[in-house]
Write a protein that holds these residues in place. Structure first.
Motif, PDB file in Angstrom:
ATOM      1  N   LYS A 208      36.809 -20.618 -57.033  1.00  0.00           N
ATOM      2  CA  LYS A 208      35.998 -19.269 -57.413  1.00  0.00           C
ATOM      3  C   LYS A 208      35.397 -19.189 -55.971  1.00  0.00           C
ATOM      4  CE  LYS A 208      31.506 -18.061 -59.438  1.00  0.00           C
ATOM      5  NZ  LYS A 208      30.248 -18.390 -60.105  1.00  0.00           N
ATOM      6  N   PHE A 209      35.562 -17.923 -55.435  1.00  0.00           N
ATOM      7  CA  PHE A 209      34.891 -17.606 -54.337  1.00  0.00           C
ATOM      8  C   PHE A 209      33.508 -17.041 -54.297  1.00  0.00           C
ATOM      9  CE2 PHE A 209      39.681 -17.416 -53.924  1.00  0.00           C
ATOM     10  CZ  PHE A 209      39.859 -18.101 -52.480  1.00  0.00           C
ATOM     11  N   VAL A 210      32.522 -17.571 -53.227  1.00  0.00           N
ATOM     12  CA  VAL A 210      31.457 -17.395 -53.679  1.00  0.00           C
ATOM     13  C   VAL A 210      30.799 -16.711 -52.513  1.00  0.00           C
ATOM     14  CG1 VAL A 210      28.920 -18.266 -54.134  1.00  0.00           C
ATOM     15  CG2 VAL A 210      31.077 -19.207 -55.189  1.00  0.00           C
ATOM     16  N   GLN A 211      30.234 -15.316 -52.705  1.00  0.00           N
ATOM     17  CA  GLN A 211      29.576 -14.665 -51.570  1.00  0.00           C
ATOM     18  C   GLN A 211      28.114 -15.472 -51.087  1.00  0.00           C
ATOM     19  OE1 GLN A 211      29.257 -10.387 -52.471  1.00  0.00           O
ATOM     20  NE2 GLN A 211      28.229 -10.074 -50.298  1.00  0.00           N
ATOM     21  N   LYS A 212      28.143 -15.467 -49.654  1.00  0.00           N
ATOM     22  CA  LYS A 212      26.927 -15.917 -49.154  1.00  0.00           C
ATOM     23  C   LYS A 212      26.294 -15.338 -47.903  1.00  0.00           C
ATOM     24  CE  LYS A 212      26.107 -19.510 -51.985  1.00  0.00           C
ATOM     25  NZ  LYS A 212      24.830 -19.860 -52.685  1.00  0.00           N
ATOM     26  N   VAL A 213      24.981 -14.914 -47.795  1.00  0.00           N
ATOM     27  CA  VAL A 213      24.570 -14.335 -46.391  1.00  0.00           C
ATOM     28  C   VAL A 213      24.987 -14.870 -45.320  1.00  0.00           C
ATOM     29  CG1 VAL A 213      22.748 -13.110 -47.997  1.00  0.00           C
ATOM     30  CG2 VAL A 213      22.364 -15.371 -46.636  1.00  0.00           C
ATOM     31  N   TRP A 214      25.293 -16.327 -45.410  1.00  0.00           N
ATOM     32  CA  TRP A 214      25.705 -17.046 -44.123  1.00  0.00           C
ATOM     33  C   TRP A 214      27.168 -17.474 -44.156  1.00  0.00           C
ATOM     34  CZ3 TRP A 214      27.584 -21.033 -46.841  1.00  0.00           C
ATOM     35  CH2 TRP A 214      26.839 -21.551 -48.035  1.00  0.00           C
ATOM     36  N   GLY A 215      27.935 -16.684 -44.804  1.00  0.00           N
ATOM     37  CA  GLY A 215      29.301 -16.992 -45.080  1.00  0.00           C
ATOM     38  C   GLY A 215      29.951 -16.355 -43.828  1.00  0.00           C
ATOM     39  N   VAL A 216      31.489 -16.492 -44.051  1.00  0.00           N
ATOM     40  CA  VAL A 216      32.218 -15.835 -43.024  1.00  0.00           C
ATOM     41  C   VAL A 216      33.061 -14.860 -43.449  1.00  0.00           C
ATOM     42  CG1 VAL A 216      32.581 -18.420 -42.112  1.00  0.00           C
ATOM     43  CG2 VAL A 216      34.172 -17.729 -43.517  1.00  0.00           C
ATOM     44  N   ASP A 217      33.581 -14.107 -42.402  1.00  0.00           N
ATOM     45  CA  ASP A 217      34.647 -12.843 -42.507  1.00  0.00           C
ATOM     46  C   ASP A 217      35.742 -13.211 -42.989  1.00  0.00           C
ATOM     47  OD1 ASP A 217      32.555 -10.949 -42.515  1.00  0.00           O
ATOM     48  OD2 ASP A 217      32.564 -11.297 -40.300  1.00  0.00           O
TER      49      ASP A 217
END
Length: 267
Positions: A8-17
């Motif tokens: 499961k891929f989880v979006q985060k504000v501190w994540g990467v492009d």
């Protein structure tokens, strides 16, 4: 016998492009975590990857007793990080530089100076940090790591760099360990024996696929390749994947590289 776990891929504000190639291309959101669905045989364990482009919040997690007392769930959260890659000056914060009074920690969380009270550790590939419940911590930017944890998502934020997310000061300070991080809880992959971490809730084994591992373990386990091109029972363990081993005592490893095995600690 092995079973590949779904991701499961989880979006985060501190994540990467952009994720490493083993996770595929075409992700439109900033991805910060990749979770592996816990199998029915090991519902108490969660394995995930974490990718950071900036600092995460200053936070901690409750132990089992506090999680139940606050009616937040049946278990708290202990975790372990294995650093896979990092930028040259990447750091993580674990524990405080000195013992801090609870009220001083509260004031520092409110004005942001808690960041300066934390002990920041430069990290590189192969560093291992076991994080017991209550430990105040923050992962810095430019870090890729594997996390093995109790299957709980209870997080108490003390400081979040002005991001518009709620804080949980009362709960965090009730859970907090406000002392320096014990040095023996940090290690290196290359210096470890078969047992990498033996915590209250889970045990981690470090297996080198081209050697015959000697482990006093049986029953189901999560297997997650960290380096190289390892195989188990004739099947390739691809980087970026996690599989369930039905019985770790029967597993036969080959190929090259390091495999992380996770099991609940017997009680």
């Amino acid at each position: 016998m092995t079973e590949k776990l779904s991701r499961k891929f989880v979006q985060k504000v501190w994540g990467v492009d952009r994720l490493p190639p083993e996770f595929g291309a075409g992700h439109e959101a900033r991805i910060g975590e990749v979770w592996f669905k816990p199998p029915a045989q090991l519902p108490e364990l969660l394995a995930k990857y974490i990718f950071t482009s900036e600092r995460l919040s200053v936070q901690n997690h409750p132990n089992d007793d506090l999680a139940r007392a606050l009616r937040l769930g049946p278990s708290g959260k202990s975790e372990c990080w294995i650093i896979l890659d990092s930028e040259a000056d990447a750091e993580i914060a674990v524990g405080f530089t000195r013992e801090v009074a609870i009220e001083d920690a509260r004031k520092a969380a409110l004005d942001g100076s808690i960041v300066e009270l934390l002990a920041w550790h430069k990290v590189s590939q192969g560093d291992v940090f076991y994080i017991p419940p209550g430990t105040v911590h923050a992962i810095g930017g430019g870090v890729n790591l594997v996390e093995i944890q109790q299957n709980s998502d209870i997080t108490f934020r003390l400081y979040d760099y002005g991001r518009p997310r709620p804080l949980h000061l009362d709960e965090a300070l009730e859970a907090a360990v406000t002392t320096p991080y014990p040095p023996h809880l940090r290690s290196r992959l290359e210096d470890s024996g078969p047992v990498l971490v033996e915590g209250e809730h889970f045990t981690l084994f470090c297996i080198r696929a081209d050697e015959t591992p000697t482990m006093d373990a049986c029953g189901p386990a999560l297997a997650l390749p960290l380096t190289g091109e390892p195989s188990v029972d004739g099947g390739i363990l691809a980087l970026g994947e996690c599989v369930l081993l039905e019985n770790v005592a029967d597993a036969r490893f080959s190929g090259s590289g390091i495999v992380l095995l996770a099991q609940p600690t017997p009680r």
